[in-house]
Design an enzyme around this catalytic site. Structure first.
Site, PDB file in Angstrom:
ATOM      1  N   SER A  22       0.841  -1.191   0.000  1.00  0.00           N
ATOM      2  CA  SER A  22       0.000   0.000   0.000  1.00  0.00           C
ATOM      3  C   SER A  22       0.874   1.237   0.000  1.00  0.00           C
ATOM      4  CB  SER A  22      -0.892   0.011   1.243  1.00  0.00           C
ATOM      5  OG  SER A  22      -1.551   1.251   1.395  1.00  0.00           O
ATOM      6  N   TYR A  33      -2.531  -0.460  10.007  1.00  0.00           N
ATOM      7  CA  TYR A  33      -2.682  -0.918   8.622  1.00  0.00           C
ATOM      8  C   TYR A  33      -1.381  -0.677   7.852  1.00  0.00           C
ATOM      9  CZ  TYR A  33      -4.030  -0.806   3.700  1.00  0.00           C
ATOM     10  OH  TYR A  33      -4.081  -1.010   2.338  1.00  0.00           O
TER      11      TYR A  33
END
Length: 266
Positions: free
Chosen positions: A142, A155
């Site tokens: 990500s 995350y």
């Protein structure tokens, strides 16, 4: 590795970018083993595949269960005869809140799905992939895996772990038949963003809405990166811009994101 006539596993294939990856691969002539914890959404993916679903097989699996993942090896090979690639796409996002307000239960769930789920697939299938004429592992990290995003710190930590795992594998597998690609999506319109509450907040501004990429376009970029045997794939203008900025001036880039996210956290 070209997708045509290859057998490729896609985790999280029941929705969002995973679904689009499955459909794109099928359109390119690949055989696909779609993995998801949700049987209903997997069936929806199969229905959307239409006539191409003859090359699609569905596997309802919790990727955080190592024993369950290890059991997939025999099942997938029994169905297709071999596996040529894995796209580790499955992942969840944390609620859009600070670490201080996150429970350990949520933290562990994010790490178990995003990192350990990816690791279990790799450890299970890598010995087999090494026997293939050519093979490929694609791991979805990500933009938050290289740039700190307040409100998504855990995350980001899970995706940073995926980043280093993938880059380490790339080095370890140099000289073998297995290629490795790490992917850094920016904002992509999928349910992973909706579940965090982040999509609605970003969409409230014209700038935020423009930076959210459709899942089908993101999937096409990822598969193109695999077919070109690229080391890393940056998906979206925001990911490309912030990757460059973070490499040039990490502190400034982190501060810029903190300033933008501060309004969303308030």
């Amino acid at each position: 590795m070209k997708a045509e006539n290859k057998t490729i596993i896609v985790t999280g294939g029941g929705s969002g970018m995973g679904r689009e990856l499955v459909l794109n691969l099928l359109a390119k002539g690949a055989k696909v083993a779609a993995i998801d914890i949700n049987e209903n959404t997997l069936q929806e993916t199969a229905a959307l595949a239409g006539d191409r679903n003859v090359n699609l097989s569905l596997f309802v699996t919790d990727i955080t269960n190592r024993t369950g993942v290890e059991g997939l090896l025999e099942k997938v090979i029994s169905k297709f005869g071999a596996v040529d690639g894995i796209i580790n796409n499955a992942g969840i996002i944390q609620p859009f809140i600070k670490v201080n307000d996150l429970s350990y239960e949520v933290i562990e769930r994010v790490m178990n799905i995003n990192f350990y789920g990816t690791l279990y697939l790799i450890k299970t299938f890598l010995p087999h992939l090494l026997t293939r004429p050519e093979a490929h592992i694609v791991d979805i990290s990500s933009m938050g895996g290289f740039l700190p995003v307040p409100g998504q710190t855990i995350y980001g930590a899970s995706k940073a772990a995926v980043k280093l795992l993938t880059e380490g594998l790339h080095s370890e597998l140099s000289g073998t038949n297995v290629r490795v690609t790490v992917v850094f999506p920016g904002g992509v319109r999928t349910n992973i963003m909706s579940n965090s509450g982040l999509a609605d907040r970003m969409s409230s501004s014209t700038e935020g809405a423009q930076k959210i990429l459709s899942a089908d376009k993101a999937a096409a970029m990822i598969i193109a990166g695999m077919e070109q045997n690229r080391y890393r794939v940056l998906v979206g203008k925001d990911a490309k811009m912030l990757d460059l900025l973070y490499r040039l001036n990490p502190a400034y880039a982190a501060g810029l994101i903190a300033k933008k996210m501060g309004a969303l956290l308030s």
